[in-house]
Design an enzyme around this catalytic site. Structure first.
Site, PDB file in Angstrom:
ATOM      1  N   ASP A  48       2.966  56.029  52.465  1.00  0.00           N
ATOM      2  CA  ASP A  48       4.273  56.205  50.877  1.00  0.00           C
ATOM      3  C   ASP A  48       4.015  56.219  49.919  1.00  0.00           C
ATOM      4  OD1 ASP A  48       6.407  53.904  51.028  1.00  0.00           O
ATOM      5  OD2 ASP A  48       5.304  52.496  50.799  1.00  0.00           O
ATOM      6  N   LYS A  96      12.443  50.230  59.259  1.00  0.00           N
ATOM      7  CA  LYS A  96      11.605  51.602  59.799  1.00  0.00           C
ATOM      8  C   LYS A  96      11.502  51.282  60.384  1.00  0.00           C
ATOM      9  CE  LYS A  96      10.663  51.034  54.820  1.00  0.00           C
ATOM     10  NZ  LYS A  96       9.777  50.402  53.228  1.00  0.00           N
ATOM     11  N   GLN A  99       4.881  46.731  52.538  1.00  0.00           N
ATOM     12  CA  GLN A  99       6.453  46.530  51.718  1.00  0.00           C
ATOM     13  C   GLN A  99       5.975  45.516  50.259  1.00  0.00           C
ATOM     14  OE1 GLN A  99       8.965  48.521  52.811  1.00  0.00           O
ATOM     15  NE2 GLN A  99      10.508  47.771  51.427  1.00  0.00           N
TER      16      GLN A  99
HETATM   17  N1  GUN Z   1       9.721  48.439  47.802  1.00  0.00           N
HETATM   18  C1  GUN Z   1      10.816  49.252  47.342  1.00  0.00           C
HETATM   19  N2  GUN Z   1      10.672  50.842  48.024  1.00  0.00           N
HETATM   20  C2  GUN Z   1       9.699  50.847  48.500  1.00  0.00           C
HETATM   21  C3  GUN Z   1       8.763  51.797  49.753  1.00  0.00           C
HETATM   22  O1  GUN Z   1       9.322  53.303  49.574  1.00  0.00           O
HETATM   23  N3  GUN Z   1       7.243  51.238  49.396  1.00  0.00           N
HETATM   24  C4  GUN Z   1       6.841  50.129  50.060  1.00  0.00           C
HETATM   25  N4  GUN Z   1       6.244  50.073  50.665  1.00  0.00           N
HETATM   26  N5  GUN Z   1       8.173  48.735  49.592  1.00  0.00           N
HETATM   27  C5  GUN Z   1       9.019  49.749  48.546  1.00  0.00           C
END
Ligand code: GUN
Length: 288
Positions: A119, A52, A96
């Site tokens: 998100d 990211k 995350q």
């Molecule tokens: N863990 C697995 N997929 C995601 C996601 O799309 N966003 C976040 N913040 N954590 C994750």
């Protein structure tokens, strides 16, 4: 069979976003800024956050990663989120997941300012999405929608079977594909761990989204000829590779691919598109 190349599509979209960012800067605007919070040392989470961060750099966004120890208290984590909520320099926030067991994930999600919730996990954004209102849509379903759009895949009137009912993928995916939109207008069936005879459902599907997290679950005899198959699985298994692991999807690619009209590979299918959605949401959160 056509491979839905998420990597190439994502690279093309990153170039589009980079052009938008240079325009913003040329007009004297502010660079979009994403903040990611990473709690603990989970290897997969570290890799995702690193991807990211590097994607932000590629398109010209600012990015900040706040790395916190796994022993952090829930209260301290909520305080950190509050600081970012009130920092006008930061447009988007992600925490995350998963978080350590002593932290209530839902409380953390609800602590994020919905206007910075790139998100799309906050109930305000989930509610707006379900109502068909403008909102931040969670990254994986939004990435799949974008991939279907870019490949001009007809969805209207099609029967879509989604395997998995997670808040992050299955349930938002079902909502988006059943909405009056393009892509959308599908008749949707959601299968899950309590579904009897999943094969009976998948054999009737024009589009299958496999998002259950069981490597190789979808076999060739579960898919009808000409189906579109989207593989969301990314289970890490140890392997003799540079990183020490390999990603395995929920679809048995060798069996299923010959029957498909379109299929996503793993890796290089849905994964890169997920990051694109996060970048697009951050751009939107920055007011652009
Ligand atoms: N863990 C697995 N997929 C995601 C996601 O799309 N966003 C976040 N913040 N954590 C994750």
């Amino acid at each position: 069979m056509t491979l839905l190349d998420g990597k190439a599509t994502a690279d093309a979209i990153k170039e589009e976003i980079a052009i938008i960012v240079s325009d913003i800067i040329n007009r004297g605007g502010k660079r979009p800024h994403l903040a990611a919070i990473l709690v603990g040392e989970d290897g997969a989470s570290k890799t995702y956050v690193a991807h990211k961060e590097s994607s932000c750099q590629k398109v010209g966004f600012d990015s900040t990663v706040l790395r916190l120890p796994s022993e952090i208290t829930q209260e301290s984590l909520l305080n950190e989120i509050e600081k970012i909520n009130s920092n006008p320099q930061i447009d988007g926030i992600i925490v995350q997941l998963p978080l350590p067991k002593h932290i209530d994930e839902q409380k953390v999600i609800e602590a994020i300012d919905p206007a910075k919730d790139v998100d799309g996990f906050h109930p305000v954004n989930v509610g707006k999405m379900v109502s068909g209102l403008p909102s931040f849509v969670s990254a994986t379903p939004a990435g799949i929608i974008e991939l279907l759009k870019r490949y001009n895949i007809e969805t209207s009137g099609k029967h879509c079977v989604i395997i998995g009912r997670s808040n992050i993928v299955g349930r938002p995916m079902a909502n988006l594909l059943s909405q009056k939109s393009n892509p959308g207008d599908c008749t949707v069936t959601v299968c899950h761990s309590r579904t009897r005879d999943i094969k009976k459902h998948t054999l009737e599907a024009d589009i299958i989204v496999a998002a259950l997290g069981m490597p190789g679950f979808l076999k060739g005899d579960m898919v009808k000829d000409g189906a579109v198959v989207i593989d969301v699985g990314i289970t890490r298994v140890e392997a003799d590779t540079k990183s020490g692991f390999r990603l395995i999807g929920d679809v048995d690619f060798n069996e299923v691919a010959p029957k498909c009209s379109f299929i996503t590979p793993v890796p290089g299918g849905v994964g890169p598109m997920t990051i694109i959605s996060l970048l697009k949401n951050t751009l939107k959160a920055s007011g652009n």
